[in-house]
Design a protein around this motif. Sequence first.
Motif, PDB file in Angstrom:
ATOM      1  N   LEU A  58      19.961  34.619  13.651  1.00  0.00           N
ATOM      2  CA  LEU A  58      21.105  35.485  13.903  1.00  0.00           C
ATOM      3  C   LEU A  58      22.247  34.679  14.511  1.00  0.00           C
ATOM      4  N   GLU A 112      25.205  37.598  18.620  1.00  0.00           N
ATOM      5  CA  GLU A 112      24.337  38.367  19.511  1.00  0.00           C
ATOM      6  C   GLU A 112      24.501  39.857  19.213  1.00  0.00           C
ATOM      7  N   TRP A 165      15.784  39.929  16.014  1.00  0.00           N
ATOM      8  CA  TRP A 165      16.305  39.162  17.144  1.00  0.00           C
ATOM      9  C   TRP A 165      15.165  38.549  17.951  1.00  0.00           C
ATOM     10  N   GLN A 193      14.418  34.619  18.534  1.00  0.00           N
ATOM     11  CA  GLN A 193      14.354  34.045  19.878  1.00  0.00           C
ATOM     12  C   GLN A 193      13.066  33.261  20.093  1.00  0.00           C
TER      13      GLN A 193
END
Length: 378
Positions: free
Chosen positions: A95, A98, A149, A153
Amino acid sequence: MDTMADQKIDSIDHLFHVARLGLAGRRDDLAVYVQKLVRTLGRTDPERAAKLQDLLAVSQPSNAGQGALRSATMAAVPVDIESRMSLLKEEWPSLDLEPKWSPPIKGELSQVVLERRRTEELLRGGIAPTRSVLFTGPPGVGKTLAARWMAAQLGWPLLTLDLSAVMSSYLGRTGNNVRNVLDYAKGVECVLLLDELDAIAKRRDDGGEVGELKRLVTVLLQEIDEWPVSGLLIGATNHPDLLDPAVWRRFERVIDFPLPDDDTVRELVADLLARRPEVDVGQIAPALALLFRGQSHALIARDFQRAVRNALVHGSPVQEALLALMQERTGQLDKKARKSLSATLVQAGVSQRTASKLTGTSRGTIRSAQRRQGKQSH
């Protein structure tokens, strides 16, 4: 001289190959290739080989030695016996921007990611990190985006259960398909997303459901209880009322995704407009934030992108396309709602002229509406 030239060409070839694998997101293949470079470089330049090995160790998860094996495993995603359709959708999310969530939701998601990054510390303290999370909320509020997301991460693949492939006219095979997916995902370091969870975890007291599907819910509950620390299981539903009550107790964390509040809408609009530097955001931003109030993340992004596409295709200014979008929206309101909106737009910093153009309300009417709102506020 020829040897030095050959080495330079060889280095460029290696750099090209590393860049190709990295930009394609093929993390495991990249790790295998870097390990090969370490062995080759170790014969001529041990110091640089050691530095490269250190980089590899830092970037890989604790079971990085299984990288090549995991690549091979990912190629063996389970399929439906009859249709030969893959039962899982696999991606390695990346991504660039944010996502915009309210602080409570962002805090919950970040906490789960932090726990996974501190797994060893937690295990030493006698407790495991969160292994299962349930996402609830209406369509388009960011549940799937949140799963992507989190996978990005953690540097893990996101595996999504493909219900169109899993659900079969033969109920017994549907059960087997779900079991095969769960067994597979338990053996891979990944984020597994069970989207539309209510389709396979309905209430067992529903008289319309047959025994096989009720047994499937029981199996699913057992799997959630026994989910390994090496992975993260995420369930998502738009219809939480359809879930079996026992499902709620099995998930270690439940995160509700409501429609974005006004602050989040403003952040979404600002983020979208930041990508269009040719737009004068001064008055468009507050107007869009008001008109998008109460809508989901997905609908806001969809309508904004539709307006931009129209402008680019027809060679017209993006700002005009956004104004046309706002006029389209206000045109769907009744006269009283347009009056109220026009006054609110002016209060938000939009000029009376622009507010009049957007809402089709005269400036005199706007001033009257403003005076009326002022009296009501006092």
